[in-house]
Design a protein around this motif. Structure first.
Motif, PDB file in Angstrom:
ATOM      1  N   LEU A 201       0.795  -1.261  -0.014  1.00  0.00           N
ATOM      2  CA  LEU A 201      -0.193  -0.002   0.136  1.00  0.00           C
ATOM      3  C   LEU A 201       0.807   1.153  -0.034  1.00  0.00           C
ATOM      4  N   ALA A 202       2.145   1.144  -0.310  1.00  0.00           N
ATOM      5  CA  ALA A 202       2.901   2.380  -0.310  1.00  0.00           C
ATOM      6  C   ALA A 202       2.772   3.211  -1.321  1.00  0.00           C
ATOM      7  N   LYS A 203       3.085   4.360  -1.180  1.00  0.00           N
ATOM      8  CA  LYS A 203       3.000   5.350  -2.437  1.00  0.00           C
ATOM      9  C   LYS A 203       4.434   5.961  -2.344  1.00  0.00           C
ATOM     10  N   ILE A 204       4.683   6.187  -3.517  1.00  0.00           N
ATOM     11  CA  ILE A 204       6.022   6.976  -3.742  1.00  0.00           C
ATOM     12  C   ILE A 204       6.062   8.335  -4.062  1.00  0.00           C
ATOM     13  N   PRO A 205       6.400   9.352  -3.237  1.00  0.00           N
ATOM     14  CA  PRO A 205       6.335  10.773  -3.485  1.00  0.00           C
ATOM     15  C   PRO A 205       7.235  11.209  -4.805  1.00  0.00           C
ATOM     16  N   GLN A 206       6.494  11.973  -5.574  1.00  0.00           N
ATOM     17  CA  GLN A 206       7.280  12.587  -6.798  1.00  0.00           C
ATOM     18  C   GLN A 206       8.030  13.841  -6.315  1.00  0.00           C
ATOM     19  N   GLN A 207       8.942  13.755  -5.182  1.00  0.00           N
ATOM     20  CA  GLN A 207       9.689  14.799  -4.844  1.00  0.00           C
ATOM     21  C   GLN A 207      11.112  15.055  -5.613  1.00  0.00           C
ATOM     22  N   THR A 208      11.261  16.315  -5.836  1.00  0.00           N
ATOM     23  CA  THR A 208      12.640  16.574  -6.638  1.00  0.00           C
ATOM     24  C   THR A 208      13.628  16.848  -5.537  1.00  0.00           C
ATOM     25  N   PHE A 209      14.878  16.323  -5.850  1.00  0.00           N
ATOM     26  CA  PHE A 209      16.176  16.708  -4.968  1.00  0.00           C
ATOM     27  C   PHE A 209      17.170  17.037  -5.959  1.00  0.00           C
ATOM     28  N   GLN A 228      30.233  13.198   2.708  1.00  0.00           N
ATOM     29  CA  GLN A 228      29.001  13.921   2.994  1.00  0.00           C
ATOM     30  C   GLN A 228      28.535  14.400   1.652  1.00  0.00           C
ATOM     31  N   SER A 229      27.319  14.726   1.747  1.00  0.00           N
ATOM     32  CA  SER A 229      26.489  15.143   0.663  1.00  0.00           C
ATOM     33  C   SER A 229      25.740  16.523   1.082  1.00  0.00           C
ATOM     34  N   ASP A 230      25.755  17.403   0.048  1.00  0.00           N
ATOM     35  CA  ASP A 230      24.783  18.651   0.439  1.00  0.00           C
ATOM     36  C   ASP A 230      23.612  18.358  -0.485  1.00  0.00           C
ATOM     37  N   ILE A 231      22.313  18.291   0.173  1.00  0.00           N
ATOM     38  CA  ILE A 231      21.194  18.034  -0.573  1.00  0.00           C
ATOM     39  C   ILE A 231      20.168  19.036  -0.455  1.00  0.00           C
ATOM     40  N   SER A 232      19.607  19.344  -1.326  1.00  0.00           N
ATOM     41  CA  SER A 232      18.552  20.303  -1.312  1.00  0.00           C
ATOM     42  C   SER A 232      17.205  19.543  -1.925  1.00  0.00           C
ATOM     43  N   VAL A 233      15.846  19.911  -1.404  1.00  0.00           N
ATOM     44  CA  VAL A 233      14.641  19.724  -1.753  1.00  0.00           C
ATOM     45  C   VAL A 233      14.130  20.852  -2.580  1.00  0.00           C
ATOM     46  N   LEU A 234      13.618  20.424  -3.753  1.00  0.00           N
ATOM     47  CA  LEU A 234      13.356  21.614  -4.644  1.00  0.00           C
ATOM     48  C   LEU A 234      11.807  21.273  -4.878  1.00  0.00           C
ATOM     49  N   SER A 235      11.158  22.559  -5.211  1.00  0.00           N
ATOM     50  CA  SER A 235       9.663  22.533  -5.537  1.00  0.00           C
ATOM     51  C   SER A 235       9.548  22.236  -6.803  1.00  0.00           C
ATOM     52  N   GLY A 236       8.216  22.126  -7.394  1.00  0.00           N
ATOM     53  CA  GLY A 236       7.887  21.952  -8.836  1.00  0.00           C
ATOM     54  C   GLY A 236       8.453  22.971  -9.698  1.00  0.00           C
ATOM     55  N   LYS A 237       8.839  23.997  -9.089  1.00  0.00           N
ATOM     56  CA  LYS A 237       9.231  25.442  -9.948  1.00  0.00           C
ATOM     57  C   LYS A 237      10.751  25.295  -9.740  1.00  0.00           C
ATOM     58  N   GLY A 238      11.310  24.447  -9.165  1.00  0.00           N
ATOM     59  CA  GLY A 238      12.844  24.418  -9.096  1.00  0.00           C
ATOM     60  C   GLY A 238      13.349  25.357  -7.839  1.00  0.00           C
ATOM     61  N   ASN A 239      12.516  25.992  -7.027  1.00  0.00           N
ATOM     62  CA  ASN A 239      12.913  26.485  -5.807  1.00  0.00           C
ATOM     63  C   ASN A 239      13.328  25.859  -4.648  1.00  0.00           C
ATOM     64  N   GLU A 240      14.388  26.095  -3.980  1.00  0.00           N
ATOM     65  CA  GLU A 240      14.738  25.291  -2.688  1.00  0.00           C
ATOM     66  C   GLU A 240      13.776  25.424  -1.884  1.00  0.00           C
ATOM     67  N   ILE A 241      13.274  24.219  -1.286  1.00  0.00           N
ATOM     68  CA  ILE A 241      12.608  24.366  -0.201  1.00  0.00           C
ATOM     69  C   ILE A 241      13.174  24.089   1.223  1.00  0.00           C
ATOM     70  N   GLU A 242      14.288  23.072   1.165  1.00  0.00           N
ATOM     71  CA  GLU A 242      15.035  22.840   2.405  1.00  0.00           C
ATOM     72  C   GLU A 242      16.198  22.329   1.979  1.00  0.00           C
ATOM     73  N   ARG A 243      17.457  22.472   2.785  1.00  0.00           N
ATOM     74  CA  ARG A 243      18.771  22.150   2.445  1.00  0.00           C
ATOM     75  C   ARG A 243      19.395  21.524   3.727  1.00  0.00           C
ATOM     76  N   LYS A 244      20.280  20.563   3.674  1.00  0.00           N
ATOM     77  CA  LYS A 244      21.132  20.060   4.510  1.00  0.00           C
ATOM     78  C   LYS A 244      22.163  19.060   4.189  1.00  0.00           C
ATOM     79  N   THR A 245      23.413  19.308   4.787  1.00  0.00           N
ATOM     80  CA  THR A 245      24.402  18.289   4.565  1.00  0.00           C
ATOM     81  C   THR A 245      24.342  17.106   5.461  1.00  0.00           C
ATOM     82  N   ILE A 246      24.461  15.834   4.705  1.00  0.00           N
ATOM     83  CA  ILE A 246      24.308  14.728   5.469  1.00  0.00           C
ATOM     84  C   ILE A 246      25.403  13.864   5.433  1.00  0.00           C
TER      85      ILE A 246
END
Length: 428
Positions: A201-209, A228-246
């Motif tokens: 019953l899982a749903k895969i989100p169509q999120q952009t990173f 380490q990786s510096d990752i950003s979460v992007l909106s549908g328009k390509g704007n950065e929503i959140e960012r973190k270095t993991i």
């Protein structure tokens, strides 16, 4: 309905199911889970009654124990046993413990192990002594009833409910969770695509990173210390929503998704050749079955108009060295990034950069909060369960006093309390 509840409120059945769940959980820790079928075909090749073991593992669903229907059935039946026991035994016992009742006959004290008879009746002194011992007192004309540690009777109920929450969280995570593994070059945008494990019953989100950057830290000996990786979460328009270095053991949490730093690799090598104006990007392939990270590439060079000639490049990801071999697999030279190889006095190869890729594991487990809450409540309720529930009765009968009591736990301490009370009467 009552017959159904009583049939499942069976201690022997609950213990049997718990042992069965523990047994298959141990099997699941021995047999690798959720691997491709080729993995089991290559390892479990021994035959049993003329049939390879991997076929038995597949038919019995022992390669996916924690997501199999029969394992879910065991968890549900075990949870039903706990729930039935809670409603048929624990709640009535708790309700009964909340009631205060008085002994009206001297013969009622015969069933108590801790009891004594006093000649001088001083109820006020006894009540005062019990109140100092944290007892709650209910009094009537011919005697009184005292108790303490009532919260200890609540503990077993919360223990059962906590285990049920843990089981529900495990089932929810198995049917609605998923795990994905992505290898992404730095500065690249990616979506969740490479699904390793997924619930029904899982749903895969169509999120952009986006991988903004990736780097590897080495210690003084040249061994990898951290990546380490510096990752950003992007909106549908390509704007950065959140960012973190993991990094390893430092994941990125975002709307129910957890991104872990798991691995790294090399997917290409940028070089510049003396007779070429542009930068050449060579693809590399990882060498399998090695104890260290090694990659290989091929640089074609037309020497004396012979087709198919070239140089073999071996990249050592641990020490950052690049080794050059000729077609006869003889070492030409070992260099680091930024250095230049002069080949046969007419060709120079400048090592510019390695194109790194980061291994990101993306996991969704909607039941994890329920499981953590269940475990937290289980720890607290288990401690509460060790609190003794003690009761004391006193009856004034024919110018004599009968005093007795009982407790659920810590009987040594209770015996000491009763001895103090008896000695207090004997001194009067």
């Amino acid at each position: 309905m009552k017959i159904f509840i009583k049939s499942f409120a069976n201690l022997k059945l609950a213990i049997f199911l718990l042992l069965l769940i523990a047994f298959f959980s141990a099997i699941g820790s021995i047999i690798e889970q959720d691997k491709p079928i080729e993995f089991y075909k290559g390892i479990y090749t021994t035959s049993f009654f003329g049939t390879p073991i991997w076929i038995y593992l597949q038919q019995l669903d022992l390669t996916h124990i924690y997501s199999s229907w029969w394992f879910f059935s065991l968890l549900i039946i075990f949870g039903t046993c706990l729930l039935s026991c809670t409603f048929s035994r624990q709640f009535p016992a708790l309700k009964y413990a909340r009631r205060y009742y008085f002994y009206t006959y001297a013969s009622q004290f015969n069933k108590l192990k801790q009891k004594f008879l006093v000649k001088t009746v001083l109820k006020g002194q006894l009540c005062y002594q019990l109140i100092n011992e944290k007892y709650s007192i209910c009094q009537k004309q011919t005697g009184f009833y005292g108790y303490k540690g009532l919260i200890g009777r609540v503990g077993p109920v919360i223990v059962h409910l906590s285990i049920i929450f843990i089981l529900l969280g495990s089932i929810l995570g198995a049917i609605k969770g998923f795990t994905a593994q992505e290898f992404v070059p730095k500065s690249e945008i990616f979506h969740i695509q490479n699904i390793v494990k997924v619930g029904n019953l899982a749903k895969i989100p169509q999120q952009t990173f986006r991988i903004n950057d990736f780097w590897v830290n080495f210690n003084k000996t040249g061994v990898v210390k951290q990546f380490q990786s510096d990752i950003s979460v992007l909106s549908g328009k390509g704007n950065e929503i959140e960012r973190k270095t993991i990094s390893v053991n430092n994941p990125f949490l975002f709307k129910g998704l957890t991104m872990y730093q798991t691995d790294w690799g090399i997917i290409g090598l940028r070089i510049k050749i003396s007779n070429k104006d542009s930068v050449i990007q060579l693809p590399v392939s990882k060498i399998a079955n090695t104890t260290q990270k090694l990659w290989v590439s091929w640089l074609p060079i037309d020497i004396e108009k012979r087709s198919g000639s070239g140089i073999i490049l071996i990249l050592n990801g641990v020490y950052g060295k690049i080794e050059f071999y000729n077609e006869e697999a003889k070492l030409i030279k070992s260099l680091s990034l930024g250095q230049t190889l002069i080949f046969k006095d007419f060709l120079s190869i400048n090592l510019l950069d390695c194109i790194l890729s980061t291994g990101i594991q993306i996991k969704s487990d909607p039941g994890i909060k329920i499981i953590y809450s269940g475990f937290g409540t289980l720890i607290v309720s288990s401690l509460i369960s060790y609190i003794s529930f003690s009761e004391i009765w006193f009856l004034e009968y024919s110018e004599e006093g009968f005093c007795g009591g009982k407790t659920t736990r810590d009987k040594v301490k209770f015996n000491i309390e009763m001895s103090k009370i008896e000695k207090g009467f004997s001194k009067r």
